[in-house]
Structures are given as structure tokens and as C-alpha cells.
Design an enzyme around this catalytic site. Structure first.
Site, PDB file in Angstrom:
ATOM      1  N   MET A   1       0.847  -1.199   0.000  1.00  0.00           N
ATOM      2  CA  MET A   1       0.000   0.000   0.000  1.00  0.00           C
ATOM      3  C   MET A   1       0.877   1.242   0.000  1.00  0.00           C
ATOM      4  O   MET A   1       1.631   1.482   0.951  1.00  0.00           O
ATOM      5  CB  MET A   1      -0.941   0.002   1.213  1.00  0.00           C
ATOM      6  CG  MET A   1      -2.083  -0.999   1.080  1.00  0.00           C
ATOM      7  SD  MET A   1      -3.256  -0.915   2.445  1.00  0.00           S
ATOM      8  CE  MET A   1      -2.383  -1.809   3.723  1.00  0.00           C
TER       9      MET A   1
ATOM     10  N   CYS B   1      -2.048  -1.112 -10.415  1.00  0.00           N
ATOM     11  CA  CYS B   1      -2.292   0.268  -9.959  1.00  0.00           C
ATOM     12  C   CYS B   1      -3.157   1.041 -10.963  1.00  0.00           C
ATOM     13  O   CYS B   1      -2.826   1.123 -12.147  1.00  0.00           O
ATOM     14  CB  CYS B   1      -0.964   0.987  -9.745  1.00  0.00           C
ATOM     15  SG  CYS B   1      -1.220   2.659  -9.139  1.00  0.00           S
TER      16      CYS B   1
ATOM     17  N   ARG C   1      -6.667  -2.752   3.141  1.00  0.00           N
ATOM     18  CA  ARG C   1      -7.267  -1.641   3.898  1.00  0.00           C
ATOM     19  C   ARG C   1      -7.659  -1.998   5.329  1.00  0.00           C
ATOM     20  O   ARG C   1      -7.541  -1.165   6.228  1.00  0.00           O
ATOM     21  CB  ARG C   1      -8.509  -1.126   3.137  1.00  0.00           C
ATOM     22  CG  ARG C   1      -8.153  -0.405   1.847  1.00  0.00           C
ATOM     23  CD  ARG C   1      -9.344  -0.250   0.959  1.00  0.00           C
ATOM     24  NE  ARG C   1      -9.880  -1.561   0.556  1.00  0.00           N
ATOM     25  CZ  ARG C   1     -11.025  -1.755  -0.030  1.00  0.00           C
ATOM     26  NH1 ARG C   1     -11.807  -0.734  -0.296  1.00  0.00           N
ATOM     27  NH2 ARG C   1     -11.413  -2.980  -0.371  1.00  0.00           N
TER      28      ARG C   1
HETATM   29  C1  LIG Z   1      -3.818   3.407   0.329  1.00  0.00           C
HETATM   30  C2  LIG Z   1      -3.643   2.258  -0.621  1.00  0.00           C
HETATM   31  C3  LIG Z   1      -2.467   2.149  -1.331  1.00  0.00           C
HETATM   32  C4  LIG Z   1      -2.278   1.083  -2.216  1.00  0.00           C
HETATM   33  N1  LIG Z   1      -1.082   0.960  -2.853  1.00  0.00           N
HETATM   34  C5  LIG Z   1      -0.831  -0.150  -3.606  1.00  0.00           C
HETATM   35  C6  LIG Z   1       0.465  -0.396  -4.133  1.00  0.00           C
HETATM   36  O1  LIG Z   1       1.420   0.370  -3.914  1.00  0.00           O
HETATM   37  N2  LIG Z   1       0.631  -1.511  -4.892  1.00  0.00           N
HETATM   38  C7  LIG Z   1      -0.392  -2.406  -5.138  1.00  0.00           C
HETATM   39  O2  LIG Z   1      -0.187  -3.405  -5.823  1.00  0.00           O
HETATM   40  N3  LIG Z   1      -1.621  -2.205  -4.623  1.00  0.00           N
HETATM   41  C8  LIG Z   1      -1.846  -1.112  -3.852  1.00  0.00           C
HETATM   42  N4  LIG Z   1      -3.070  -0.952  -3.275  1.00  0.00           N
HETATM   43  C9  LIG Z   1      -4.103  -2.006  -3.448  1.00  0.00           C
HETATM   44  C10 LIG Z   1      -4.019  -3.035  -2.314  1.00  0.00           C
HETATM   45  O3  LIG Z   1      -2.779  -3.698  -2.305  1.00  0.00           O
HETATM   46  C11 LIG Z   1      -5.143  -4.091  -2.448  1.00  0.00           C
HETATM   47  O4  LIG Z   1      -4.978  -4.751  -3.657  1.00  0.00           O
HETATM   48  C12 LIG Z   1      -6.529  -3.462  -2.406  1.00  0.00           C
HETATM   49  O5  LIG Z   1      -6.648  -2.475  -1.404  1.00  0.00           O
HETATM   50  C13 LIG Z   1      -7.610  -4.548  -2.175  1.00  0.00           C
HETATM   51  O6  LIG Z   1      -7.395  -5.216  -0.958  1.00  0.00           O
HETATM   52  P1  LIG Z   1      -8.251  -4.865   0.369  1.00  0.00           P
HETATM   53  O7  LIG Z   1      -9.709  -5.000  -0.004  1.00  0.00           O
HETATM   54  O8  LIG Z   1      -7.810  -5.861   1.387  1.00  0.00           O
HETATM   55  O9  LIG Z   1      -7.929  -3.443   0.728  1.00  0.00           O
HETATM   56  C14 LIG Z   1      -3.302   0.121  -2.412  1.00  0.00           C
HETATM   57  C15 LIG Z   1      -4.493   0.262  -1.708  1.00  0.00           C
HETATM   58  C16 LIG Z   1      -4.671   1.306  -0.816  1.00  0.00           C
HETATM   59  C17 LIG Z   1      -5.966   1.406  -0.044  1.00  0.00           C
END
Ligand SMILES: Cc1cc2nc3c(=O)[nH]c(=O)nc-3n(C[C@H](O)[C@H](O)[C@H](O)COP(=O)(O)O)c2cc1C
Length: 325
Positions: A20, A104, A228
């Protein structure tokens, strides 16, 4: 405890911290690790930032032994720059795994930079990038994808990523166009798992230890990735590890544990980051640590006005006195 492997890297359990941006720095990963996280991911860093020795990128690349095994994520749009960046990281930072970002959706990365999720529209280039990085580094290479750009092509991408030599794949089953507007479609994780023979990490909408178990059961994925829901709630990682291991029912952290975590997180930030960066990050994390608690909305604006960690701690200490649990 279900041990598993990515290439030759042994991972103690099936709980993975999601990459993240702006969040998964060394202090946050250290906290996740202290909660028993099997594998931690870094925030994404740009291939060009690495090659051109950008100061902020260098700061983002810092990692400690305690965080191992650790997966360093990079993003970029050409095989040449990704080759150079991955070679640099392996030589200087020595992570255990290199992860390539193909998910991304952010404009600067995907539209202007033709990287991240834009690679899902260009399978040939995606294939070349994975081949180049796999040929360059002596450690396992993994790829994190969304389910597609606007149309779903996760199966085609997964097969191609496996053929290019990747050692595992993470699936966040929403297209770039869907952003976060719809629920993650876990059936795509299951389909990818059936399609490839490398390990598959399932990601999307895990909010409780029960969700973690459900995703493993429904998709047969090798591990689950939490994003998250770990913000302000690293205890979720421990709850998932213990529930998956022994069926232990989750315990809510006490208010003292919450305060202790805020202090520990701050100390780590102030130890490892410039003071201005540390306080700004800590204000954000504190807001997450208190989110959803009684009258926490009232203290949030005050949190964002603090300028020192002492001021921040005083504010939180006063606030938690009003909590009656
Ligand atoms: C603040 C934030 C930053 C993120 N940055 C990245 C990142 O740098 N690289 C990436 O592959 N995914 C990034 N994501 C996506 C997360 O890795 C993940 O795939 C997405 O939030 C879904 O998972 P969750 O429902 O558990 O949050 C980001 C998500 C959030 C909320």
C-alpha cells in the site's frame, strides 16, 4: 500453521500484508510482522525513481532484517528500466522477493506512465517485463494483477505470467475501471488458481478472520492478502493467523493495547523517518487507530493539528480515558 513457499522462500503462514503506497513503509511492516504476518509487502516504488537515485525513493527502499521474508514491489513500463531497477534492488536492498505491479489504477502510473494496470491492456509487454526481471534477479519474482483493465482477462494474464517464469501471482479481482466501486469477485481468484500451477494469493475485501477462512475455502488460494482492513487494525493480522491455525476466536484490542500500539508505531516512525514525515504519517495512522470508536470523529481534527509526538500522545491519552472498555 500452514507453511508454504514462493520459489525457495519459505513462508510461515498464509497471511500476507498487501502493498500500500504511503502506508507499507518499514515501521508499518514491522508492526505487521510483530502481529505474526507471514509475508510483508513494501509500498510500490518506481523503476525510474530507483534508476535515477531519487532521494524519496531511496528512503522508501529501506528495510530491516526483522521484516523478512519481504517482497519489494516495483512498477514501470519498459523491460529495460524494470531490468535495471530490479538489479539495483537485489544488489543493494536484498529483498526476498520482487513483485511487479500490474494493478495500480492511479492516473499518473496507469495513464501517463503506461505502467501498473495499463500492462493488463498490453499482454506482450507484460510478458516481456516479467521475462526480463526473472532473467535478471536471483530471487523469486511475483506479479500482482487486477482482474483486467475494463474487461476481465485475469486468466490469460495469469497463464502468461506463469509462462514468463513468475513464482507466484496475486489476484485483486476488480478491473481497473471498477476501482473500488464493486465487491471483489472471489470466483476469479478460484478460476486463476485452477488455471496455473504456481501459488496464487487472493486479495480483496478481507475484513475479518472469518473472511480470510472463507476466501481460502472458496477459492483454494495458497494465501490471503490483507490491505485496507489492516489500517489502524494490525490486530486483524494476528486474528487471521490464529483463527486459521487453531480456530481461535478473535479478541478486540483493549484501549491500553490501542494506545500502546500508537506509541510503538510512532517510535518506529520517528526512529526511521525524518521528523516532518514521521509526524505527518503518524497523524494519519492515529486517525485510523481510533476510527469507529466512541466520539473519535470529534478528536480527528485535533489530531491533524498536532505538531509533535508528545502533543499527539497527550491528546490520545486524554481521549482514551472516556472510552469505557
Ligand atoms: C492506500 C492504498 C495504497 C495502495 N497501494 C498499492 C500499491 O502500492 N501496490 C499495489 O499493488 N496495490 C496497492 N493498493 C491495493 C491493495 O494492495 C489491495 O490490492 C486493495 O486495497 C484490495 O485489498 P483490500 O480489499 O484488502 O484493501 C493500495 C491500496 C490502498 C488502499
Amino acid at each position: 500453521m500452514m507453511k508454504w513457499k514462493i520459489g525457495n522462500v519459505e513462508i510461515d503462514n498464509q497471511v500476507v500484508l498487501a502493498p500500500m503506497a504511503g502506508i507499507c513503509d518499514s515501521p508499518f511492516r514491522t508492526i505487521a510482522k510483530s502481529m505474526g504476518c507471514g509475508l510483508v509487502s513494501t509500498e510500490m516504488v518506481s523503476d525510474r525513481g530507483i534508476i535515477y537515485d531519487n532521494t524519496r525513493t531511496q528512503e522508501m527502499l529501506q528495510m530491516t532484517e526483522y521484516e523478512r521474508p519481504i517482497s519489494q514491489q516495483i512498477f514501470g513500463s519498459t523491460p529495460e528500466t524494470m531490468k535495471k531497477a530490479s538489479a539495483y534492488i537485489c544488489e543493494h536492498m536484498k529483498p526476498d522477493i520482487i513483485d511487479i505491479n500490474m494493478g495500480c489504477p492511479v492516473r499518473k502510473v496507469a495513464i501517463k506512465g503506461h505502467a501498473g494496470s495499463a500492462l493488463l491492456k498490453d499482454p506482450d509487454k507484460a510478458y516481456k517485463i516479467v521475462c526480463e526481471v526473472v532473467d535478471t534477479v536471483p530471487i523469486p519474482v511475483t506479479v500482482k494483477i487486477r482482474s483486467g483493465w475494463d474487461e476481465i482477462n485475469a486468466l490469460e494474464m495469469a497463464k502468461l505470467i506463469e509462462d514468463a517464469g513468475a513464482s507466484a501471482i496475486t489476484v485483486h479481482p476488480r478491473t481497473k475501471e471498477q476501482s473500488y466501486c464493486v465487491d471483489a469477485d472471489w470466483s476469479i481468484i478460484r478460476d486463476v488458481k485452477n488455471e496455473v500451477s504456481i501459488p496464487v494469493i487472493g486479495n480483496g475485501d478481507i475484513r475479518t478472520c472469518y473472511d480470510a477462512k472463507k476466501m481460502l475455502d472458496e477459492t483454494s488460494c495458497d494465501a490471503i492478502m490483507i490491505g485496507r482492513a489492516a489500517l489502524g487494525n494490525p490486530w486483524l493480522i494476528k486474528q487471521c493467523v490464529e483463527y486459521l491455525d487453531k480456530g481461535t476466536e478473535p479478541q478486540k484490542p483493549t484501549k491500553e493495547e490501542r494506545l500502546g500500539m500508537i506509541k510503538k508505531h510512532s517510535e518506529l516512525l520517528f526512529e526511521r523517518k525524518p521528523e516532518k514525515v514521521a509526524i505527518s504519517k503518524m497523524r494519519l495512522h492515529t486517525a485510523y487507530y481510533l476510527k469507529g470508536l466512541y466520539k473519535s470523529g470529534e478528536i480527528k481534527p485535533k489530531i491533524f493539528k498536532t505538531t509533535t509526538k508528545e502533543e499527539l500522545f497527550d491528546l490520545v491519552e486524554d481521549y482514551i480515558k472516556i472510552l469505557n472498555y
